[in-house]
Design an enzyme around this catalytic site. Structure first.
Site, mmCIF file in Angstrom:
data_model
loop_
_atom_site.group_PDB
_atom_site.id
_atom_site.type_symbol
_atom_site.label_atom_id
_atom_site.label_comp_id
_atom_site.label_asym_id
_atom_site.label_seq_id
_atom_site.Cartn_x
_atom_site.Cartn_y
_atom_site.Cartn_z
ATOM 1 N N CYS A 385 78.432 34.434 9.924
ATOM 2 C CA CYS A 385 78.308 33.217 10.728
ATOM 3 C C CYS A 385 77.541 33.502 12.028
ATOM 4 C CB CYS A 385 79.670 32.588 10.938
ATOM 5 S SG CYS A 385 79.551 30.817 11.206
ATOM 6 N N HIS A 511 81.863 32.102 5.513
ATOM 7 C CA HIS A 511 82.898 33.116 5.769
ATOM 8 C C HIS A 511 83.461 33.663 4.456
ATOM 9 C CE1 HIS A 511 83.464 32.293 10.149
ATOM 10 N NE2 HIS A 511 82.902 31.148 9.790
ATOM 11 N N GLU A 513 85.196 36.165 4.053
ATOM 12 C CA GLU A 513 86.522 36.763 4.277
ATOM 13 C C GLU A 513 87.672 35.809 3.946
ATOM 14 O OE1 GLU A 513 84.388 35.862 6.595
ATOM 15 O OE2 GLU A 513 85.327 35.186 8.455
HETATM 16 N N1 GLN Z 1 79.091 29.456 17.095
HETATM 17 C C1 GLN Z 1 78.350 29.420 15.870
HETATM 18 C C2 GLN Z 1 78.213 28.019 15.316
HETATM 19 O O1 GLN Z 1 78.963 27.148 15.670
HETATM 20 C C3 GLN Z 1 78.975 30.330 14.834
HETATM 21 C C4 GLN Z 1 80.333 29.920 14.391
HETATM 22 C C5 GLN Z 1 81.099 31.002 13.687
HETATM 23 O O2 GLN Z 1 80.770 32.172 13.801
HETATM 24 N N2 GLN Z 1 82.158 30.631 12.985
HETATM 25 O O3 GLN Z 1 77.345 27.768 14.513
#
Ligand code: GLN
Length: 537
Positions: A385, A511, A513
């Site tokens: 992310c 994600h 995970e």
């Molecule tokens: N802050 C980033 C976004 O909103 C990444 C979010 C995250 O890592 N879950 O796109």
């Protein structure tokens, strides 16, 4: 469903928080599941936030995301990892969610002019949320974990609701109380008094626990068990020892040894024969306990002081490590540390680098440095992310020579906004529950590393973000060796990246995970471990 009616098990906690109610609940669920019952688990949280999505990880650890896009308590991650099932919106209920729903109904005029009160309106709403999980879903057993500690003012309506449910459903309800038996080193004794008091508090609320699960550093002998049973009105076989374990994954077997599942089934009149089938679990545990090799993985994040902030990543590495009979030594590195001059010494001996998800600018340059180190030195790299977004920024700055390229989350004024806000996010004003949340699918490019990892043409993974790769720069990136291997065709979103002249460099906007379980370690983490092993040899 095997049973004629759904059974409800409530798990409360006494004496102190952090006794591991989530793990005990998940372990019991695992044992019942291994006996052929269909089981789900729910968490009731007494705080007023509607969900933990708006909470800082320092407050509450990781926010876990379900397939249907609920931002939930991290215990739901344990439930999914132990049971290999999917949870949903309905598996996590907070006081805020209950009040929000009751207040909405009141505004709608649903209460027909009645005074709206904690009892019965709030308690009825809580009961509905508990029973909803059992209805139509064919679950034999619903385990509901009540967050907080008995005696807390804020959990009272939950406790009252489960008291009423016992009254309503009688034979189909069971209360388990998790408590602490502290060891006083000065007198060399285990002490039962806090447990007696905690059970007394429960009794004041009208709840007699059926089973006590006692957290302890030392074994409970027969005399002690007898004493606890006598003072707390439970049978001696219902005093279950829960001794500290090296790994949370040992707990189901420890609970089995203590016959927790057998006692639960006998109390709920569930007929059982033979032993639960725990073969897969035992195999996993034997690999975990007897690894043949080790590798070093660095996890770069800005909340590393509180390891719960990245719990799903840490557990995914354990699952993937065990599958490869490998012990993963995780180096938790604060991203701000990588902003200092000599940062590379911190990454010198690792076989893999993960840049974690996150929000905001603190430590971001350290994350970009970590990507740079992994790219140049050809160290297996996984960016999750925000981690993927940092990899895009690093590539823009150092390969495409776009000076000060950035994500507009970090620098809205940047000349090269290689990560920008998703269109549908721009008009949103509210913070809670408004990110791109839950499962979305994407197509996997044939011949890519991603395709080798998943062996699939389409994948579906869970998301939680507002920003994305800015397609305006797509050609610049592609013509310089970045491969966009996973694309959401519907919205033209670049969901994954890789680099052609690197042994294993993967960035994912989702994600992985959240979907790794003991039975099904996630292919991305398996891939990272395998690449890490190659790097170490
Ligand atoms: N802050 C980033 C976004 O909103 C990444 C979010 C995250 O890592 N879950 O796109």
């Amino acid at each position: 469903m095997k049973l004629s009616s759904t059974k409800y098990i409530f798990v409360t906690g006494g004496v102190t928080s952090s006794l591991g109610k989530g793990i005990v609940s998940a372990s019991l669920a695992k044992l019942l599941q291994s006996r052929g019952l269909s089981v789900t688990i729910q968490k009731l949280d007494p705080y007023i936030n509607v969900d933990p999505g708006t909470l800082n990880p320092y407050e509450h650890g990781e926010c876990y995301v379900t397939d249907d896009g609920a931002e939930t308590d991290l215990d739901l991650g344990h439930y999914e990892r132990f049971l290999n099932i999917q949870t949903s919106q309905n598996n996590n209920v907070t006081t805020g969610k209950i009040y929000q729903s009751v207040i909405n109904k009141e505004r709608n005029g649903d209460y027909l002019g009645k005074t709206v009160q904690v009892i019965p309106h709030i308690t009825n709403e809580i009961k509905e949320h508990i029973l909803k999980l059992g209805k139509g879903k064919d679950y034999d057993v619903v385990i509901t974990e009540i967050g907080g500690t008995v005696g807390d003012i804020e959990s009272l309506p939950f406790i009252e609701s489960i008291r009423q449910l016992k009254w309503d459903l009688n034979q189909d309800v069971l209360f388990i109380h998790l408590t602490l038996i502290p060891y006083l080193s000065t007198s060399g004794e285990l002490k039962t008094k806090p447990t007696q008091h905690s059970v007394k508090t429960l009794l004041e609320y009208g709840i007699q626990p059926d089973i006590l699960v006692c957290r302890t550093e030392y074994h409970l002998d027969n005399n002690l068990r007898k004493k606890i049973a006598l003072f707390c009105n439970v049978e001696q076989e219902c005093v279950i020892e829960s001794i500290d374990a090296k790994s949370i994954y040992e707990v189901p077997l420890l609970m089995f040894k203590e016959k927790l599942d057998a006692v639960v089934c006998s109390k709920l009149k569930i007929e059982i024969n033979g032993k639960p089938d725990l073969n897969k679990w035992k195999k996993f545990l034997s690999h975990l306990q007897d690894p043949k090799q080790t590798i070093e993985i660095a996890l770069i994040g800005k909340y590393v002081e509180l390891k719960d902030s990245y719990i799903s990543i840490a557990e995914s590495l354990i699952h993937a490590g065990a599958k490869n009979k490998t012990k993963v030594n995780l180096h938790w590195i604060h991203s701000s540390k990588l902003e200092e001059e000599e940062y590379s010494s911190l990454l010198k001996n690792v076989n893999g680098i993960i840049v974690a998800p996150g929000f905001g600018s603190r430590g971001i340059e350290g994350k970009v440095n970590a990507v740079n180190y992994a790219r140049i030195n050809k160290i297996p790299f996984l960016g999750i992310c925000l981690g993927m977004q940092c990899a895009v920024v690093e590539f823009a700055r150092n390969v495409l020579k776009m000076k000060n390229a950035n994500s507009i989350e970090i620098n809205p004024e940047t000349k090269f906004p290689v990560i920008s806000m998703m269109e549908e996010q721009k008009k949103l004003k509210k913070m809670g529950g408004t990110m791109r949340l839950g499962s979305y699918s994407c197509d996997v490019k044939k011949g890519s590393l991603l395709h080798k990892i998943y062996l699939k043409d389409t994948i579906s993974e869970r998301h939680r973000h507002r920003f994305e790769f800015n397609n305006q720069y797509l050609n610049d990136f592609e013509s310089n060796g970045m491969i966009f291997s996973g694309i959401n065709r519907k919205n033209q979103l670049m969901e994954t990246i890789e680099i052609s002249d690197h042994p294993w460099f993967v960035g994912v906007q989702f994600h992985p995970e959240y979907k790794s379980t003991v039975e099904n370690p996630h292919p991305i983490f398996l891939g990272l471990i395998e690449a890490g092993l190659e790097h170490s040899s």
